[in-house]
Design a protein around this motif. Structure first.
Motif, short mmCIF file in Angstrom:
data_model
loop_
_atom_site.label_atom_id
_atom_site.label_comp_id
_atom_site.label_asym_id
_atom_site.label_seq_id
_atom_site.Cartn_x
_atom_site.Cartn_y
_atom_site.Cartn_z
N ALA A 42 0.82 -1.21 0.00
CA ALA A 42 0.00 0.00 0.00
C ALA A 42 0.86 1.27 0.00
O ALA A 42 0.53 2.23 -0.70
CB ALA A 42 -0.93 0.00 1.21
N LEU A 43 1.92 1.26 0.76
CA LEU A 43 2.80 2.43 0.79
C LEU A 43 3.46 2.67 -0.57
O LEU A 43 3.54 3.82 -1.03
CB LEU A 43 3.86 2.27 1.88
CG LEU A 43 3.32 2.32 3.31
CD1 LEU A 43 4.36 1.82 4.31
CD2 LEU A 43 2.86 3.73 3.67
N ALA A 44 3.89 1.61 -1.22
CA ALA A 44 4.48 1.74 -2.55
C ALA A 44 3.44 2.24 -3.55
O ALA A 44 3.72 3.13 -4.37
CB ALA A 44 5.07 0.41 -3.00
N LEU A 45 2.25 1.67 -3.48
CA LEU A 45 1.20 2.08 -4.40
C LEU A 45 0.78 3.52 -4.16
O LEU A 45 0.57 4.30 -5.09
CB LEU A 45 0.00 1.13 -4.25
CG LEU A 45 -1.14 1.31 -5.23
CD1 LEU A 45 -0.65 1.20 -6.67
CD2 LEU A 45 -2.21 0.26 -4.96
N SER A 46 0.68 3.91 -2.90
CA SER A 46 0.33 5.28 -2.57
C SER A 46 1.36 6.26 -3.13
O SER A 46 1.01 7.29 -3.70
CB SER A 46 0.21 5.45 -1.05
OG SER A 46 -0.06 6.79 -0.73
N ALA A 61 -5.66 3.29 -1.51
CA ALA A 61 -4.68 2.23 -1.28
C ALA A 61 -4.36 2.11 0.21
O ALA A 61 -4.31 0.99 0.76
CB ALA A 61 -3.41 2.50 -2.08
N ILE A 62 -4.17 3.23 0.86
CA ILE A 62 -3.85 3.21 2.30
C ILE A 62 -5.04 2.70 3.10
O ILE A 62 -4.89 1.89 4.02
CB ILE A 62 -3.41 4.60 2.77
CG1 ILE A 62 -2.11 5.03 2.06
CG2 ILE A 62 -3.24 4.63 4.28
CD1 ILE A 62 -0.94 4.09 2.27
N GLU A 63 -6.23 3.15 2.76
CA GLU A 63 -7.42 2.69 3.48
C GLU A 63 -7.62 1.18 3.33
O GLU A 63 -8.03 0.51 4.29
CB GLU A 63 -8.66 3.45 3.00
CG GLU A 63 -8.68 4.88 3.50
CD GLU A 63 -9.81 5.73 2.94
OE1 GLU A 63 -10.41 5.34 1.90
OE2 GLU A 63 -10.11 6.78 3.54
N ALA A 64 -7.30 0.64 2.15
CA ALA A 64 -7.40 -0.81 1.96
C ALA A 64 -6.42 -1.54 2.87
O ALA A 64 -6.75 -2.57 3.46
CB ALA A 64 -7.15 -1.16 0.50
N ALA A 65 -5.23 -1.01 3.02
CA ALA A 65 -4.22 -1.66 3.87
C ALA A 65 -4.57 -1.54 5.35
O ALA A 65 -4.25 -2.43 6.14
CB ALA A 65 -2.85 -1.06 3.61
N ALA A 82 -1.50 11.69 2.11
CA ALA A 82 -2.29 11.49 0.90
C ALA A 82 -3.60 12.27 0.97
O ALA A 82 -4.03 12.86 -0.03
CB ALA A 82 -2.55 10.01 0.67
N THR A 83 -4.22 12.29 2.14
CA THR A 83 -5.47 13.03 2.30
C THR A 83 -5.22 14.52 2.16
O THR A 83 -6.02 15.23 1.53
CB THR A 83 -6.12 12.71 3.66
OG1 THR A 83 -6.30 11.29 3.76
CG2 THR A 83 -7.46 13.37 3.79
N GLN A 84 -4.13 15.00 2.68
CA GLN A 84 -3.77 16.41 2.51
C GLN A 84 -3.62 16.74 1.02
O GLN A 84 -4.04 17.80 0.57
CB GLN A 84 -2.46 16.72 3.26
CG GLN A 84 -1.86 18.07 2.97
CD GLN A 84 -2.67 19.23 3.52
OE1 GLN A 84 -3.51 19.04 4.39
NE2 GLN A 84 -2.43 20.42 3.02
#
Length: 134
Positions: A42-46, A61-65, A82-84
C-alpha cells in the motif's frame, strides 16, 4: 500489479477459515508477515499514485491496507499525507478524527497519538488540537 495484489488483502490472513483448520499458521512467520507485506504494498502504491497526481487513489490504497494492518503507524502517516494532497480540508479532518479514535481505542485517550502522527497533524492541520482532540 500492486493494485491487484492489494485488492486480495481483505483482512487478517485466513480470517474466514473454518474453526480448527490451518491453526498451525498462527505459529508460522507468515501470519506475522502478512500485515507488514500488505502495508508495504500500500505504501508503494500510494507513492506511485501521489507521483502521478492521483491523491484519491493513494488514499484508497492506504485505506485498503488499514483493514489488514490497522495499527501500522506508517499507514497512519501516509493516510494524512495522501489526504492532505486531495486538497479537501474536511476529508483531512475526518482522517484525523479516525486516527484519534483508533489511537484512543488502542491505548486509551490519556496516552494520545504517536509523536510522529501528532507532529504531522500539527504541520498539516494546526487547529486539530482544539477542534478534534477534545
Amino acid at each position: 500489479l500492486l493494485t491487484q495484489a492489494l485488492s486480495l488483502a481483505r483482512g487478517p490472513l485466513l480470517q474466514d477459515r473454518t474453526a480448527g483448520r490451518y491453526g498451525w499458521l498462527s505459529h508460522e512467520i507468515v501470519d506475522a508477515q502478512h500485515p507488514v507485506l500488505v502495508a508495504e504494498i500500500a505504501l508503494a502504491l500510494s507513492a506511485l499514485h501521489l507521483d502521478a497526481a492521483k491523491p484519491k487513489a493513494a488514499v484508497a490504497a492506504i485505506e485498503a491496507a488499514l483493514v489488514v494492518s490497522p495499527n501500522d503507524e506508517r499507514l497512519w502517516l501516509e493516510l494524512l499525507r495522501a489526504t492532505q494532497a486531495t486538497g479537501d480540508p474536511a476529508r483531512l479532518q475526518a482522517a484525523a478524527n479516525s486516527l484519534i479514535a483508533r489511537s484512543d481505542s488502542l491505548s486509551g485517550p490519556s496516552r494520545g497519538l504517536p509523536p510522529r502522527v501528532e507532529a504531522l497533524l500539527d504541520e498539516l492541520l494546526p487547529e486539530w488540537r482544539g477542534s478534534i482532540a477534545n
